[in-house]
Design an enzyme around this catalytic site. Structure first.
Site, PDB file in Angstrom:
ATOM      1  N   ASP A   1     -12.727  -1.251  -0.509  1.00 31.84           N
ATOM      2  CA  ASP A   1     -12.785  -0.071  -0.357  1.00 31.84           C
ATOM      3  C   ASP A   1     -12.050   0.337  -1.309  1.00 31.84           C
ATOM      4  O   ASP A   1     -11.086  -0.635  -1.727  1.00 31.84           O
ATOM      5  CB  ASP A   1     -11.752  -0.350   0.704  1.00 31.84           C
ATOM      6  N   ASP A   2     -12.074   0.824  -2.119  1.00 30.25           N
ATOM      7  CA  ASP A   2     -11.872   1.826  -2.779  1.00 30.25           C
ATOM      8  C   ASP A   2     -11.900   1.631  -4.047  1.00 30.25           C
ATOM      9  O   ASP A   2     -11.395   1.438  -5.336  1.00 30.25           O
ATOM     10  CB  ASP A   2      -9.815   2.291  -2.347  1.00 30.25           C
TER      11      ASP A   2
ATOM     12  N   CYS B   1     -14.077   7.387   3.069  1.00 29.81           N
ATOM     13  CA  CYS B   1     -13.983   6.460   3.512  1.00 29.81           C
ATOM     14  C   CYS B   1     -14.887   6.052   5.584  1.00 29.81           C
ATOM     15  O   CYS B   1     -16.223   5.575   5.793  1.00 29.81           O
ATOM     16  CB  CYS B   1     -13.002   5.325   4.121  1.00 29.81           C
TER      17      CYS B   1
ATOM     18  N   LYS C   1     -12.271  -3.567   8.538  1.00 32.24           N
ATOM     19  CA  LYS C   1     -11.407  -2.653   9.144  1.00 32.24           C
ATOM     20  C   LYS C   1     -12.562  -1.431   9.498  1.00 32.24           C
ATOM     21  O   LYS C   1     -13.819  -1.347   9.164  1.00 32.24           O
ATOM     22  CB  LYS C   1     -11.012  -1.967   7.300  1.00 32.24           C
TER      23      LYS C   1
ATOM     24  N   HIS D   1     -12.146   2.089  11.352  1.00 27.18           N
ATOM     25  CA  HIS D   1     -11.938   3.254  10.831  1.00 27.18           C
ATOM     26  C   HIS D   1     -13.199   4.083  11.790  1.00 27.18           C
ATOM     27  O   HIS D   1     -13.465   5.101  11.385  1.00 27.18           O
ATOM     28  CB  HIS D   1     -12.054   3.632   9.514  1.00 27.18           C
TER      29      HIS D   1
ATOM     30  N   HIS E   1      -8.202  -1.071  -1.552  1.00 32.69           N
ATOM     31  CA  HIS E   1      -6.937   0.241  -0.539  1.00 32.69           C
ATOM     32  C   HIS E   1      -5.996  -0.132  -0.527  1.00 32.69           C
ATOM     33  O   HIS E   1      -6.156  -1.245  -0.845  1.00 32.69           O
ATOM     34  CB  HIS E   1      -7.472   0.601   1.004  1.00 32.69           C
TER      35      HIS E   1
ATOM     36  N   ASP F   1     -17.273   1.646  -0.578  1.00 30.22           N
ATOM     37  CA  ASP F   1     -17.358   3.012   0.476  1.00 30.22           C
ATOM     38  C   ASP F   1     -17.295   4.253  -0.252  1.00 30.22           C
ATOM     39  O   ASP F   1     -17.366   4.774   0.186  1.00 30.22           O
ATOM     40  CB  ASP F   1     -16.580   2.719   2.275  1.00 30.22           C
ATOM     41  N   ASN F   2     -16.246   4.282  -1.312  1.00 32.36           N
ATOM     42  CA  ASN F   2     -16.923   5.298  -2.059  1.00 32.36           C
ATOM     43  C   ASN F   2     -15.785   5.127  -3.215  1.00 32.36           C
ATOM     44  O   ASN F   2     -15.436   3.186  -3.853  1.00 32.36           O
ATOM     45  CB  ASN F   2     -16.282   6.555  -1.523  1.00 32.36           C
TER      46      ASN F   2
ATOM     47  N   LYS G   1     -12.187   8.573  -5.937  1.00 35.41           N
ATOM     48  CA  LYS G   1     -12.263   8.958  -4.627  1.00 35.41           C
ATOM     49  C   LYS G   1     -11.964  10.614  -4.303  1.00 35.41           C
ATOM     50  O   LYS G   1     -10.932  11.035  -4.892  1.00 35.41           O
ATOM     51  CB  LYS G   1     -11.130   7.794  -4.031  1.00 35.41           C
TER      52      LYS G   1
END
Ligand code: NAG
Ligand code: NAG
Ligand code: NAG
Ligand code: NAG
Ligand code: NAG
Ligand code: NAG
Length: 506
Positions: A31-32, A70, A124, A126, A219, A282-283, A304
């Site tokens: 994530d991130d 995300c 996660k 989301h 993240h 995810d990004n 991001k």
């Protein structure tokens, strides 16, 4: 003679079974993650040996795109559809927002279940949870351990709502449909890592498994608290003097260690040979203190939540014995929605024909290094900003925020040239990109988005803008709903839950 024939028949049958046995599939989502924070993309400040071991013996994707944030990325990954087809193009799903990924969408684990897979999710979600039907175990996963929101505190697993409601806080950790309150103090990345290993060790190998391991790392937890990591990992990076960057490095290092444990578990269970592992962010990484984070996508532009390459070009690779000529980089254009159609080919099954997928099957392109079936990516278009890539060219209608520079040419990462991305020259006679007019870049020769050539190619710019507008006209309107105070944990035993059902879980 007869006996000989019989035994060779048995042999042939066994070989056929082995060939057609469906591979296990593991998708690890970071994530991130900053594009250049991993060694396999040229990062040299934070060692990521386990991730790099897999990447460098697999196929690295150098021209692979996610959404800029995300929720839309996860929606696309799990459905093979575009964020704008899903109505998830605007922001992320906030804890008290009563909406989710539409119930008429079919998810990857649902397809895989149909073809005999055990399906597990760790991490996660989301994609919404205001009603139980939106949650992971109602959407194709046999099991889920993790959070329904986008993140939580790394140790207490409490998450807060946003903005004016950011004092509304509650536990968000689930073991299937049970509130998992017994893990206070366990660092979430390690906990997810352990749960993933348990799933692999406990798997009954009479059928294949799918594991969707959606880590929270790297993240942030709860802003404005600094990034959190176990002390021994922070100590490991004492040579990084910038506090935020040191914390980021420690978080990433834990993630890397859990990937090592995951790989060991696959090997010791005997399932490594028949497992396809996909790693994706995810990004792009949030930089320079954006959500308390200090990632690096440098020398790519932006971060991001922007349509610059630093926001949407994703660090990703595949690893598995079934890959041809591993140890190479695939430069084919690929989008996060492509995984679902690609995986259907990997397992030898067909997609239904009545669903309008945005994703395309990339398996031949990945395996044989032939041309990508994808020529174009609509990055997204909403609230007067967006981007489209067609061939080498990218039209950007900027700017969502003020993160439009190159980070960090400053402060926290040594600024040696990244050997994997060569930026080309800046042409200072070209106009800067501003929000007044769409900007055009040649990503192939100018991956760092230095030179806005819109004024040199007005026809092309116009054509790309029209394509973007046409796609936007057909989009599902954003599903977003305003915050519902009935969601707040103080009304639900101190945890986030499926608050709009008759009997939310207490
Ligand atoms: C958060 O702040 C609001 C407004 O000040 C207040 O009404 C509410 O009780 C607070 N919530 C918590 C959980 O303290
Ligand atoms: C979690 O652990 C921390 C540190 O031990 C403690 O301060 C906190 O009260 C605990 N939270 C809960 C909900 O038990
Ligand atoms: C990896 O596994 C070892 C052995 O079980 C464990 O001690 C360690 O904490 C794990 N690493 C992480 C990052 O979870
Ligand atoms: C695995 O599943 C098969 C088929 O359902 C069953 O026969 C076998 O007993 C299971 N093995 C274990 C160890 O549970
Ligand atoms: C720089 O841009 C100008 C147009 O503003 C163009 O005429 C010129 O050829 C460009 N220079 C290079 C080296 O590409
Ligand atoms: C689900 O319904 C929405 C409209 O409510 C539509 O835009 C979307 O395309 C539908 N999804 C599928 C897979 O048909």
């Amino acid at each position: 003679m007869f006996l000989f024939l019989l035994s060779s028949l048995v042999f042939v049958k066994e070989a056929a079974t082995t060939l057609t046995a469906k591979p296990n599939i593991v998708i690890v989502v970071a994530d991130d993650l900053g594009y250049t924070d991993v060694g396999f993309n040229g990062g040299d400040q934070i060692p990521t040996p386990n991730i790099d071991w897999l990447a460098k013996r697999g196929v690295i994707l150098s021209n692979y795109y996610t959404a800029k944030i995300c929720t839309p990325s996860r929606g696309s990954l799990l459905t093979g559809r575009h964020q704008m087809q899903l109505g998830l193009q605007r922001s992320v799903i906030l804890p008290s927002a009563p909406y989710g990924l539409g119930l008429n969408e079919t998810l990857l684990p649902q397809y895989l279940k149909k073809y005999g897979y055990s399906t597990h999710m760790v991490g996660k979600w989301h994609l919404g949870y205001y009603k139980l039907d939106y949650t992971p175990t109602r959407r194709g996963f046999d099991t889920h351990f993790g959070v329904w929101n986008g993140k939580s505190d790394y140790f207490s697993h409490y998450d807060t709502d946003w903005g004016v409601h950011s004092n509304e806080s509650g536990l968000d950790l689930w073991d299937n449909l049970r509130v998992a309150s017994e893990y206070n103090g366990s660092y979430i990345t390690q906990l997810y890592g352990q749960k993933a290993v348990e799933i692999i060790k406990n798997h009954n190998q009479s059928n294949p498994f799918f594991l969707y391991l959606a880590h929270q790392a790297v993240h942030n937890g709860i802003s404005p608290q600094p990034l959190k990591a176990p002390q021994e990992y922070l100590d490991k990076f004492s040579f990084i003097t910038h506090d935020g960057r040191r914390r980021y490095a420690a978080m990433l290092s834990v993630l890397d260690d859990t990937i090592g444990n995951l790989t060991s578990a696959l090997i010791s269970s005997g399932m490594y040979e028949n497992t396809l592992l996909i790693f994706t962010t995810d990004n792009g990484g949030p930089v320079d203190g954006f959500s308390m984070n200090y990632a690096s996508n440098w020398p790519l532009r932006g971060c991001k939540e922007t349509y610059w390459e630093g926001g949407v070009r994703g660090a990703a690779f595949l690893h598995g014995k079934m890959l041809k000529n591993p140890g190479r980089t695939s430069h084919q254009l690929m989008h996060i929605s492509d995984w679902l159609p690609t995986l259907m080919t990997v397992i030898g099954e067909k997609l239904p024909t009545d669903i309008d997928y945005y994703g395309v099957d990339q398996w031949a392109a990945i395996q044989y290094d032939v041309a990508s079936p994808r020529k174009e990516i609509i990055h997204s278009y909403d609230l007067s900003t967006g981007a489209i890539r067609h061939g080498d060219y990218k039209l950007v209608i900027c700017c969502d925020n003020n993160m439009n520079g190159w980070y960090p040419e400053q402060k926290y990462v040594p600024t040696n040239q990244n050997p994997y991305i060569s930026c080309g020259e800046r042409n200072s006679s070209l106009p800067a990109c501003t929000k007044d007019k769409p900007c055009l870049f040649d990503i192939q020769s100018d991956p760092c988005e230095y030179n806005n050539i819109a004024s040199l190619k007005p026809q092309l710019s116009k054509w790309l803008l029209e394509k973007l507008e046409t796609f936007a006209d057909a989009a599902q309107p954003p599903r977003n709903k305003p915050s519902d105070p009935a969601a707040f944990p103080r009304f639900h035993n101190g945890h986030w839950t499926n608050w709009l059902d008759k009997n939310p879980i207490y």
